[in-house]
Design an enzyme around this catalytic site. Structure first.
Site, PDB file in Angstrom:
ATOM      1  N   GLY A  80       0.822  -1.208   0.000  1.00  0.00           N
ATOM      2  CA  GLY A  80       0.000   0.000   0.000  1.00  0.00           C
ATOM      3  C   GLY A  80       0.849   1.248   0.000  1.00  0.00           C
ATOM      4  N   ASN A  81       0.210   2.388   0.180  1.00  0.00           N
ATOM      5  CA  ASN A  81       0.947   3.656   0.223  1.00  0.00           C
ATOM      6  C   ASN A  81       0.315   4.567   1.264  1.00  0.00           C
ATOM      7  OD1 ASN A  81      -1.125   5.432  -1.109  1.00  0.00           O
ATOM      8  ND2 ASN A  81      -0.826   3.938  -2.746  1.00  0.00           N
ATOM      9  N   ARG A  82       0.923   5.716   1.475  1.00  0.00           N
ATOM     10  CA  ARG A  82       0.540   6.590   2.587  1.00  0.00           C
ATOM     11  C   ARG A  82      -0.537   7.606   2.249  1.00  0.00           C
ATOM     12  NH1 ARG A  82       3.849   6.113   6.856  1.00  0.00           N
ATOM     13  NH2 ARG A  82       5.907   5.201   6.534  1.00  0.00           N
ATOM     14  N   SER A  83      -1.212   7.466   1.129  1.00  0.00           N
ATOM     15  CA  SER A  83      -2.256   8.442   0.807  1.00  0.00           C
ATOM     16  C   SER A  83      -3.359   8.413   1.862  1.00  0.00           C
ATOM     17  CB  SER A  83      -2.858   8.114  -0.562  1.00  0.00           C
ATOM     18  OG  SER A  83      -3.979   8.943  -0.795  1.00  0.00           O
TER      19      SER A  83
END
Ligand code: C5P
Length: 231
Positions: A29-32
């Site tokens: 995943g990512n930090r958005s």
């Protein structure tokens, strides 16, 4: 009260970060946070637009009032939701942080810890949804204005804008929202600043402010840029 200057406009906004499953419990995943995309959806609805928010994963956020929400967890789900919604849209904004890669396969069962060294994770490229939407428009499937986002870290020589101008040309969208990221900027924060670049060369900077203020500035810029094709 905000001006109702978006009434009659149909907008589709993607927001949040995709999660690409490795097994039933794990993902890449990512930090958005989703905050900027949600702010865009909320402000557009307050200004009278008919809004579809295609939401990937976000921190806990209130659902914007008067907005249709479609959940899309992975890049492939988000792609399908965007192509489905695009046909009806006057304006499409790709604010979501789409994972560039996904695991080639998703294990049916939780991957077990074992005594041997783990296998490397094989990845495959996800489609560039923004570029696909631009191509679908060029093929005559719809006529929406298409807005992309760029999170640029840049470096001390300040070439964020140089990268961003090249990205705008490469992606072929009409407008690019450029965020300076890194060192506590943009991702996971309440405030945002950046630049708005249009394919016709028009540019403006957005001073540091709330994500709602940034959203208002983005919509002002989009409304002033006219309709596709801008010629
Ligand atoms: O190339 P880059 O990932 O920096 O471009 C960011 C823009 O492209 C954002 O608007 C993002 O929503 C979109 N994007 C996409 N599909 C991808 C990767 C990014 O639509 N696979």
């Amino acid at each position: 009260a905000l001006p109702r200057d978006m009434s009659g406009k149909r907008v589709v906004v993607s927001a949040g970060g995709t999660r690409e499953p490795l097994d039933p419990v794990r993902y890449l995943g990512n930090r958005s946070s989703g905050k900027q995309g949600y702010a865009l959806a909320r402000v557009a609805a307050q200004r009278g637009a008919q809004v579809t928010l295609v939401s990937a994963h976000t921190v806990a956020l209130p659902e914007p009032a008067g907005v249709d929400i479609v959940n899309a967890g992975t890049a492939l789900e988000l792609r399908e939701a965007m192509h489905k919604a695009a046909g009806e849209a006057d304006i499409i904004v790709m604010a979501a942080a789409v994972a560039d890669f996904r695991p080639v396969s998703r294990a049916d069962h939780k991957i077990k810890k074992s005594d041997r060294d783990p296998d490397p994770v094989a990845l495959t490229r996800n489609p560039d949804i923004l570029a696909e939407l631009v191509a679908a428009r060029a093929a005559g499937k719809f006529r929406s204005i298409i807005v992309g986002f760029a999170a640029e870290t840049g470096d001390e020589t300040g070439d964020v804008l140089t990268h961003a101008r090249a990205k705008l040309a490469r992606k072929g969208c009409d407008l690019l929202v450029v965020n300076a990221v890194g060192e506590g900027k943009a991702f996971e924060t309440e405030d945002n600043a950046g630049w708005l670049l249009a394919a016709d060369g028009t540019e403006r900077s957005i001073a540091l402010g709330s994500k709602a203020q940034m959203a208002a500035g983005i919509w002002d810029f989009v409304l002033n840029s006219g309709t596709y094709p801008t010629g």
